[in-house]
Design an enzyme around this catalytic site. Structure first.
Site: not given
Lengths: 346, 335
Positions: B72, B94-98, B139
């Site tokens: 990222e 892929q997910f906001a979390d990442f 996620h």
């Protein structure tokens, strides 16, 4: 931005081995004497923040940037100790002095200081303090070239031994390898990251071994020897330019100063200072010039005198330039002004 | 290495366009119309993205929709460099979390660049945000308040299919870095008859429902929870006005104050964590600039101050819902 303030391009490119070496030496000398001057200004209280010098790694720094051509679209991501490389790439001497002294005429206009300067549109990025983060930015500039159909262009990114321990460094190296980008990464292993020695930084035998893991080419050079740096970078940059993918160049030298001018580097053992890795690349280069009879003692002294005078003139000019004014600053963090949030009025 | 090729993109359906299809259509449009645009992210290429927001696009726009390594930080760094050299990159997290892995590049490199150097960074970072049943702590996060905190970023939170489309087009057109928070819960549930021709400009909030008794400020999926609560209360004669913020940064304070002037009461609802953030910001602004308009203390409703739980029973109790919003509104109306 006036033409005089942008990256200087189109100076005569040195071609012979002698011309290359003399040119490299002069960039090193200019960088060293400029940083000596900045150090004395800092000690006199004329510079706020800090002064970070490249003493001992001018040869490695200049030799890389001398292989690059901003006119051709090459891009360059210098780091803390790359004054010599910045100058060789084409940075105006005034940019450095103006940034250190906070002149509004400089590229950073007092908004950032010292080494965090650049002219991204002219191919030289403005580093952030987070080590390793600049390499993927150079990758991106090279990706843009690919999308735009520009070929034969090289990007160079500078890092130190400490910076190779970051996740950013690893991600960017792997990314460059996957995309087979024309990237040259110059790792100046000056044996200390601030105060932390190599054996607390990494456990591999030599940082150049990491190139194997990334699936890219690795090169090694003696950072105290300009002739070695020049030939190594000439080869590495040529390979990147001809499409052979990323090139990692590791140079060994000792940082001949503290981390910044606030630090006297007391933790560096004397044994290293007197060893071959502790040699001063400028002393070595001047001896080499004399040995090859490319310059005389008198010429060396004249170059130094002329360079000092040039720096003094520049500092004198910048000292008279206006400093930024908080009351007149444009406090906009976005170029899209209407989307900026105003500072709440009290 | 060869992989099995995906099929071609079917012609856009009309009548029931989903939120994720609107984002896909917007991406296809900018790729089609602007050669500076490319998409870079994990599994966005032939596979079409974890949520299929880039499905078929790699085939339709060869060489411009690229799989990234799981990196990222380097993905955003690369986008910044490409933007400096004239491109308009779209990064899919892929997910906001990442995106936390790329936080440094986003807040220190992209967000500071214009102020420091005068060179803006036109990148769009897509963040599939918010919770879904069974998604758990890593996620489900809503990170708009985090990014809104930093100067130099625009933070968008479309709540409708129409806004997902039109705001995305604006995100790519804006010369500055945009954090585009799309809600995963809305991806497939929300539908619209057609893609919009016109829209409110970015930076303007929308009155999602007019009312006179209380202003409920919400964004993204919470707009729909607030609307549900408002419908229930309307049966009892209470009219809640629902303001859809649309952007977390900038916040359209004028529209909020105008609404509070009509209603005299304020509830702020957000799915993000309670400490600080958009809700706190809105309450703070209304108190500072519209204290005289208030008939009751303004309140805020966030998710709970714990990591986001996996089990649906816990998740349903963790985040604000129509039911908890309705209770909060009743408390304020009783004041």
């Amino acid at each position: 931005m006036s033409a005089a303030n942008t990256i200087q391009m189109g100076s005569t490119t040195p071609t012979t081995e002698e011309e290359q070496f003399i040119s490299g030496y002069q960039w090193m000398l200019l960088a060293r004497l400029l940083e000596d001057k900045l150090t004395s200004l800092y000690r006199a209280g004329k510079i706020v923040g800090g002064v970070y010098v490249g003493k001992g790694q001018e040869a490695f720094s200049a030799a890389l940037a001398m292989q690059l051509s901003p006119k051709q679209g090459d891009v360059y991501g210098p780091l803390i100790r790359d004054q010599a490389g910045r100058l060789a790439f084409g940075e105006n001497l005034m940019d450095s002095i103006r940034t250190y002294l906070g002149s509004v005429e400089g590229p950073m206009r007092g908004r950032d200081g010292n080494i965090h300067r650049g002219r991204p549109r002219d191919g030289m990025t403005a580093m952030i303090s987070h080590l390793g983060a600049g390499i993927s930015v150079i990758n991106g500039m090279l990706m843009a070239n690919r999308f735009q159909g520009k070929t034969g262009v090289v990007g160079a990114a500078c890092i130190g031994d400490g910076g190779t321990s970051t996740g950013s460094f690893h991600e960017a190296m792997n990314q460059a390898a996957v995309e087979k980008l024309p990237l040259v990464v110059a790792i100046a292993n000056n044996l200390f990251a601030y105060s932390t020695p190599n054996d607390r930084q990494f456990a591999c035998k030599d940082l150049v071994d990491r190139a194997i893991g990334y699936g890219i080419a690795g090169h090694h050079c003696d950072g105290t020897r300009l002739e070695d740096c020049l030939s190594t970078f000439e080869e590495a940059v040529a390979k990147a330019r001809s499409g052979e993918g990323p090139q990692m160049v590791v140079g060994h030298m000792l940082r001949l100063s503290g981390h910044g001018q606030h630090d006297d580097g007391w933790y560096v053992p004397e044994s290293l200072k007197v060893s071959s890795v502790g040699q001063d690349c400028i002393d070595n280069a001047s001896k080499y010039l004399l040995k090859r009879e490319w310059a005389t003692e008198d010429e060396l002294a004249a170059w130094e005198k002329k360079t000092r005078a040039r720096i003094d003139r520049a500092v004198s000019k910048v000292s008279k330039e206006p400093k930024p004014d908080g009351a007149r600053e444009n406090w906009y963090a976005l170029s899209t002004k209407h989307l900026c949030e105003g500072t709440p009025e009290v | 290495m060869s992989t099995v090729k995906a099929k071609q993109r079917p012609a856009p359906r009309s009548g029931d366009i989903t939120y994720i299809e609107a984002i896909q259509a917007a991406q296809a449009k900018v790729l089609e119309e602007d050669e500076r645009v490319f998409i870079y992210g994990q599994d966005v290429g032939n596979f079409g993205g974890a949520f299929k927001a880039t499905k078929y696009l790699a085939d339709e726009f060869p060489g411009r929709v690229l799989d990234s390594p799981i990196s990222e930080d380097a993905s955003v760094g690369m986008a910044i460099g490409a933007a400096i050299n004239g491109m308009r990159p779209i990064i899919e997290m892929q997910f906001a979390d990442f995106s936390s892995v790329a936080m440094n590049q986003i807040v220190n490199q992209a967000a500071t660049h214009y102020y420091r150097t005068g060179v803006p960074i036109p990148i769009t970072i897509r963040l599939p945000s918010g919770g879904n049943e069974g998604s758990g702590p890593f996620h489900s996060q809503s990170l708009e308040s985090l990014y809104a905190h930093f100067p130099g970023l625009v933070v968008m939170m479309p709540a409708t299919v129409e806004d997902a489309y039109s705001m995305f087009l604006e995100a790519v057109a804006i010369d500055d870095p945009v954090i585009f928070c799309e809600h995963k819960f809305l991806y497939y549930h929300l539908k619209a008859p057609a893609l919009p021709e016109k829209s409110l400009p970015v930076g303007k909030a929308r009155i999602a429902r007019a009312g006179t008794h209380i202003t409920v400020v919400a964004s993204s999926a919470m707009v729909h929870e607030a609307l549900k609560a408002a419908r229930t209360l309307a049966d009892e004669g209470y009219q809640a006005e629902v303001v859809d913020l649309r952007t977390a940064k900038p916040i359209d304070t004028d529209t909020i104050l105008a609404s509070v002037a009509r209603t005299g009461r304020l509830l702020c609802v957000a799915e993000s964590f309670p400490w600080g953030g958009i809700n706190a910001e809105v309450v703070s602004r209304v108190v500072a600039e519209g204290f005289h308009l208030l008939d009751a203390p303004p309140q805020r409703l966030n998710c709970k101050d714990t990591p986001i739980p996996y089990h649906p029973n816990l998740w349903a109790a963790h985040r604000p819902t129509a039911s908890s919003i309705e209770s909060a509104i009743r408390r304020i109306l009783r004041f």
